[in-house]
Design a protein around this motif. Structure first.
Motif, PDB file in Angstrom:
ATOM      1  N   PHE A 129       0.842  -1.189   0.000  1.00 42.81           N
ATOM      2  CA  PHE A 129       0.000   0.000   0.000  1.00 42.81           C
ATOM      3  C   PHE A 129       0.879   1.240   0.000  1.00 42.81           C
ATOM      4  CE2 PHE A 129      -2.435   3.279   2.336  1.00 42.81           C
ATOM      5  CZ  PHE A 129      -3.540   3.362   1.507  1.00 42.81           C
ATOM      6  N   ARG A 130       0.482   2.268  -0.791  1.00 42.53           N
ATOM      7  CA  ARG A 130       1.303   3.479  -0.920  1.00 42.53           C
ATOM      8  C   ARG A 130       0.628   4.732  -0.385  1.00 42.53           C
ATOM      9  NH1 ARG A 130       5.972   1.016  -1.361  1.00 42.53           N
ATOM     10  NH2 ARG A 130       6.088  -0.395  -3.156  1.00 42.53           N
ATOM     11  N   GLY A 131      -0.571   4.618   0.206  1.00 47.13           N
ATOM     12  CA  GLY A 131      -1.303   5.791   0.663  1.00 47.13           C
ATOM     13  C   GLY A 131      -0.834   6.294   2.025  1.00 47.13           C
ATOM     14  N   MET A 132      -1.571   7.272   2.539  1.00 47.24           N
ATOM     15  CA  MET A 132      -1.230   7.913   3.809  1.00 47.24           C
ATOM     16  C   MET A 132      -2.479   8.042   4.687  1.00 47.24           C
ATOM     17  SD  MET A 132       1.155  10.981   2.272  1.00 47.24           S
ATOM     18  CE  MET A 132       1.464  11.669   3.901  1.00 47.24           C
ATOM     19  N   GLU A 133      -2.248   8.243   5.991  1.00 44.67           N
ATOM     20  CA  GLU A 133      -3.307   8.480   6.974  1.00 44.67           C
ATOM     21  C   GLU A 133      -4.376   7.386   6.931  1.00 44.67           C
ATOM     22  OE1 GLU A 133      -4.759  12.406   6.332  1.00 44.67           O
ATOM     23  OE2 GLU A 133      -2.905  13.379   6.974  1.00 44.67           O
ATOM     24  N   HIS A 134      -3.941   6.151   6.866  1.00 40.99           N
ATOM     25  CA  HIS A 134      -4.842   5.013   6.791  1.00 40.99           C
ATOM     26  C   HIS A 134      -4.917   4.305   8.140  1.00 40.99           C
ATOM     27  CE1 HIS A 134      -0.740   4.057   5.591  1.00 40.99           C
ATOM     28  NE2 HIS A 134      -0.913   2.839   6.075  1.00 40.99           N
ATOM     29  N   ILE A 135      -5.880   3.415   8.242  1.00 42.83           N
ATOM     30  CA  ILE A 135      -6.071   2.618   9.460  1.00 42.83           C
ATOM     31  C   ILE A 135      -5.653   1.185   9.159  1.00 42.83           C
ATOM     32  CG2 ILE A 135      -7.764   1.744  11.117  1.00 42.83           C
ATOM     33  CD1 ILE A 135      -9.431   4.250  10.546  1.00 42.83           C
ATOM     34  N   VAL A 136      -4.786   0.640   9.977  1.00 43.18           N
ATOM     35  CA  VAL A 136      -4.311  -0.731   9.804  1.00 43.18           C
ATOM     36  C   VAL A 136      -5.026  -1.621  10.817  1.00 43.18           C
ATOM     37  CG1 VAL A 136      -2.327  -2.276   9.806  1.00 43.18           C
ATOM     38  CG2 VAL A 136      -2.064   0.089   9.005  1.00 43.18           C
ATOM     39  N   ILE A 137      -5.707  -2.646  10.327  1.00 44.70           N
ATOM     40  CA  ILE A 137      -6.389  -3.614  11.187  1.00 44.70           C
ATOM     41  C   ILE A 137      -5.725  -4.972  10.994  1.00 44.70           C
ATOM     42  CG2 ILE A 137      -8.564  -4.785  11.696  1.00 44.70           C
ATOM     43  CD1 ILE A 137     -10.015  -2.315  10.725  1.00 44.70           C
ATOM     44  N   ILE A 138      -5.255  -5.554  12.087  1.00 47.00           N
ATOM     45  CA  ILE A 138      -4.531  -6.821  12.013  1.00 47.00           C
ATOM     46  C   ILE A 138      -5.417  -7.934  12.554  1.00 47.00           C
ATOM     47  CG2 ILE A 138      -2.517  -8.085  12.848  1.00 47.00           C
ATOM     48  CD1 ILE A 138      -1.004  -5.450  12.854  1.00 47.00           C
ATOM     49  N   GLY A 139      -5.662  -8.930  11.716  1.00 46.00           N
ATOM     50  CA  GLY A 139      -6.474 -10.077  12.114  1.00 46.00           C
ATOM     51  C   GLY A 139      -7.873  -9.997  11.543  1.00 46.00           C
ATOM     52  N   TRP A 140      -8.307 -11.084  10.879  1.00 46.04           N
ATOM     53  CA  TRP A 140      -9.658 -11.140  10.326  1.00 46.04           C
ATOM     54  C   TRP A 140     -10.530 -12.007  11.219  1.00 46.04           C
ATOM     55  CZ3 TRP A 140     -12.984  -8.750   7.514  1.00 46.04           C
ATOM     56  CH2 TRP A 140     -14.106  -9.396   7.015  1.00 46.04           C
ATOM     57  N   ASN A 141     -11.557 -11.401  11.781  1.00 40.91           N
ATOM     58  CA  ASN A 141     -12.487 -12.092  12.654  1.00 40.91           C
ATOM     59  C   ASN A 141     -13.802 -11.318  12.643  1.00 40.91           C
ATOM     60  OD1 ASN A 141     -11.983  -9.891  14.626  1.00 40.91           O
ATOM     61  ND2 ASN A 141     -10.000 -10.926  14.837  1.00 40.91           N
ATOM     62  N   GLU A 142     -14.750 -11.744  13.443  1.00 39.06           N
ATOM     63  CA  GLU A 142     -16.054 -11.084  13.436  1.00 39.06           C
ATOM     64  C   GLU A 142     -15.960  -9.642  13.922  1.00 39.06           C
ATOM     65  OE1 GLU A 142     -20.003 -10.611  12.634  1.00 39.06           O
ATOM     66  OE2 GLU A 142     -18.648 -12.238  12.062  1.00 39.06           O
ATOM     67  N   ARG A 143     -15.052  -9.376  14.862  1.00 41.33           N
ATOM     68  CA  ARG A 143     -14.900  -8.023  15.374  1.00 41.33           C
ATOM     69  C   ARG A 143     -14.330  -7.085  14.307  1.00 41.33           C
ATOM     70  NH1 ARG A 143     -12.813 -11.558  18.176  1.00 41.33           N
ATOM     71  NH2 ARG A 143     -10.640 -10.880  18.112  1.00 41.33           N
ATOM     72  N   SER A 144     -13.294  -7.541  13.624  1.00 41.39           N
ATOM     73  CA  SER A 144     -12.716  -6.705  12.573  1.00 41.39           C
ATOM     74  C   SER A 144     -13.666  -6.559  11.398  1.00 41.39           C
ATOM     75  CB  SER A 144     -11.370  -7.289  12.115  1.00 41.39           C
ATOM     76  OG  SER A 144     -11.506  -8.625  11.687  1.00 41.39           O
ATOM     77  N   ARG A 145     -14.432  -7.602  11.087  1.00 37.93           N
ATOM     78  CA  ARG A 145     -15.408  -7.500   9.998  1.00 37.93           C
ATOM     79  C   ARG A 145     -16.457  -6.431  10.312  1.00 37.93           C
ATOM     80  NH1 ARG A 145     -20.247  -8.370   8.704  1.00 37.93           N
ATOM     81  NH2 ARG A 145     -20.735  -9.083  10.813  1.00 37.93           N
ATOM     82  N   GLU A 146     -16.968  -6.459  11.556  1.00 42.80           N
ATOM     83  CA  GLU A 146     -17.966  -5.478  11.964  1.00 42.80           C
ATOM     84  C   GLU A 146     -17.387  -4.063  11.925  1.00 42.80           C
ATOM     85  OE1 GLU A 146     -21.621  -3.992  13.467  1.00 42.80           O
ATOM     86  OE2 GLU A 146     -21.112  -5.997  12.706  1.00 42.80           O
ATOM     87  N   LEU A 147     -16.143  -3.924  12.385  1.00 43.86           N
ATOM     88  CA  LEU A 147     -15.496  -2.614  12.401  1.00 43.86           C
ATOM     89  C   LEU A 147     -15.294  -2.086  10.984  1.00 43.86           C
ATOM     90  CD1 LEU A 147     -14.078  -0.304  13.846  1.00 43.86           C
ATOM     91  CD2 LEU A 147     -11.980  -1.676  13.843  1.00 43.86           C
ATOM     92  N   ILE A 148     -14.843  -2.940  10.083  1.00 42.70           N
ATOM     93  CA  ILE A 148     -14.624  -2.521   8.697  1.00 42.70           C
ATOM     94  C   ILE A 148     -15.940  -2.112   8.046  1.00 42.70           C
ATOM     95  CG2 ILE A 148     -13.953  -3.353   6.396  1.00 42.70           C
ATOM     96  CD1 ILE A 148     -11.753  -4.976   7.770  1.00 42.70           C
ATOM     97  N   ASP A 149     -17.013  -2.853   8.330  1.00 38.81           N
ATOM     98  CA  ASP A 149     -18.323  -2.486   7.787  1.00 38.81           C
ATOM     99  C   ASP A 149     -18.732  -1.093   8.252  1.00 38.81           C
ATOM    100  OD1 ASP A 149     -18.563  -4.849   6.438  1.00 38.81           O
ATOM    101  OD2 ASP A 149     -19.859  -5.825   7.929  1.00 38.81           O
ATOM    102  N   ARG A 150     -18.459  -0.778   9.508  1.00 35.72           N
ATOM    103  CA  ARG A 150     -18.829   0.524  10.050  1.00 35.72           C
ATOM    104  C   ARG A 150     -17.939   1.631   9.487  1.00 35.72           C
ATOM    105  NH1 ARG A 150     -22.004   1.375  13.948  1.00 35.72           N
ATOM    106  NH2 ARG A 150     -20.763   3.093  14.771  1.00 35.72           N
ATOM    107  N   LEU A 151     -16.649   1.358   9.343  1.00 38.21           N
ATOM    108  CA  LEU A 151     -15.721   2.372   8.824  1.00 38.21           C
ATOM    109  C   LEU A 151     -16.007   2.694   7.359  1.00 38.21           C
ATOM    110  CD1 LEU A 151     -12.337   1.235  10.430  1.00 38.21           C
ATOM    111  CD2 LEU A 151     -13.724   3.215  11.058  1.00 38.21           C
ATOM    112  N   THR A 152     -16.335   1.675   6.575  1.00 41.62           N
ATOM    113  CA  THR A 152     -16.610   1.911   5.151  1.00 41.62           C
ATOM    114  C   THR A 152     -17.943   2.621   4.940  1.00 41.62           C
ATOM    115  OG1 THR A 152     -17.505  -0.351   5.008  1.00 41.62           O
ATOM    116  CG2 THR A 152     -15.214  -0.011   4.319  1.00 41.62           C
TER     117      THR A 152
END
Length: 330
Positions: free
Chosen positions: A113-136
């Motif tokens: 990835f070459r962008g800036m000011e991004h959020i890095v989420i480590i680990g795919w699970n139900e918690r990260s899935r829910e968080l990504i859905d909310r962030l997007t």
């Protein structure tokens, strides 16, 4: 001279296949453009006319605006069709293949990835899935980098989610996320392992990230209470004890006289952000005065954070200091 030729040849061989084929095709167009101009100067008055004809002929478009009239000119045209068309076809086939290969590598999490000011989420699970859905769903939508070693392809169909496949405690994997330009890192616990191993893996990932970029904000999920101190020592900016939070939630549900009340409150918080405000204009005012001022700005004051102490719902006469941080819900 021979040494220089060998160096140029080796340099040419080291170029990407797409660039090499393009150079060869351009050389063929230039050569046949000059040859046809020399063979038939009246039909092809300039070298550019010859190059134009060579490109049109090799690409099998054949406009017919320039046509060789002599025997040697037609021999050159046949040679160009047999040789040049192959290079042109090879170029476009290579171009298409490179595009498909890159798309596959992108989907499989092999592209940095070459962008800036991004959020890095480590680990795919139900918690990260829910968080990504909310962030997007936010506007504007932040760029999200998902790092996981168990997934084979990107599990989220969103242009804002960039997937990186690999072990999160390896420098190579973390560097692909452009960690130096990241805004926040969230390390989730791997509940597939036992709790102690999951915390050790999370802390190892934290150490890797802080070793590469000490200033990036890191939030880590810890399952066992005894590892909280180690996570703080490793440089965590915030530790989330998910098991402890779940226990508190269950305890309150057990003794609540209203079924589902706590769940309703938590789901309401999904639509309202908990924020921290800090402003000297509130210094010296009472909690009740600040509460009234913030309410006019559509903030709900719920407590004060003073140094390491968090005070929820203090008395109305409680005085605010200039170093206090205000806990509000927007």
């Amino acid at each position: 001279m021979l040494f220089l030729q060998n160096r140029l040849y080796i340099t040419f061989l080291r170029l990407p296949l797409l660039i090499r084929v393009l150079f060869i095709a351009l050389f063929v167009f230039l050569s046949f453009g000059i040859i046809i101009h020399l063979l038939e100067p009246h039909t092809f008055p300039t070298i550019f006319d010859g190059i134009w004809w060579a490109i049109i002929t090799a690409s099998t478009v054949g406009y017919g605006d320039y046509v060789p009239q002599t025997f040697l000119g037609r021999i050159a045209a046949v040679t160009l069709i047999l040789a040049g068309a192959g290079f042109v076809s090879t170029y476009f086939i290579t171009l298409a293949s490179a595009a498909v290969t890159r798309q596959d590598r992108f989907t499989e999490g092999k592209i940095a990835f070459r962008g800036m000011e991004h959020i890095v989420i480590i680990g795919w699970n139900e918690r990260s899935r829910e968080l990504i859905d909310r962030l997007t769903a936010l506007t504007p939508t932040p760029n999200i980098i998902l790092i996981d070693e168990t997934l084979k392809t990107n599990p989220v169909d969103s242009k804002y989610v960039h997937f990186i496949q690999g072990k999160s405690h390896m420098d190579e994997t973390i560097l692909k996320s452009n960690i130096a330009e990241a805004e926040t890192v969230l390390i989730t616990a791997d509940r597939g392992n036992n709790e102690h191993q999951a915390d050790m893996h999370s802390i190892l990932t934290l150490l890797t990230i802080k070793g590469l970029c000490p200033n990036v904000k890191c939030i880590i999920e810890i399952l066992t209470s005894e590892q909280v101190t180690n996570a703080m020592r490793a440089g965590a900016d915030e530790v989330i004890q998910s098991n402890k939070l779940t226990s508190i939630f269950m305890e309150n549900s057990l003794y609540s006289s209203h079924d589902g009340l706590l769940s309703d409150i938590v789901y309401q918080l999904k639509e309202n952000r908990l924020e921290i405000l800090s402003d000297d204009i509130f210094s010296g005012k009472s909690y009740a005065e600040v509460h009234a001022l913030l309410y006019q700005q559509k903030y709900q004051l719920i407590g004060i954070k003073r140094e390491e102490e968090t005070i929820l719902n203090p008395s109305p006469a409680f005085l605010i200091n200039n170093q206090d941080q205000l806990l509000v819900i927007k």
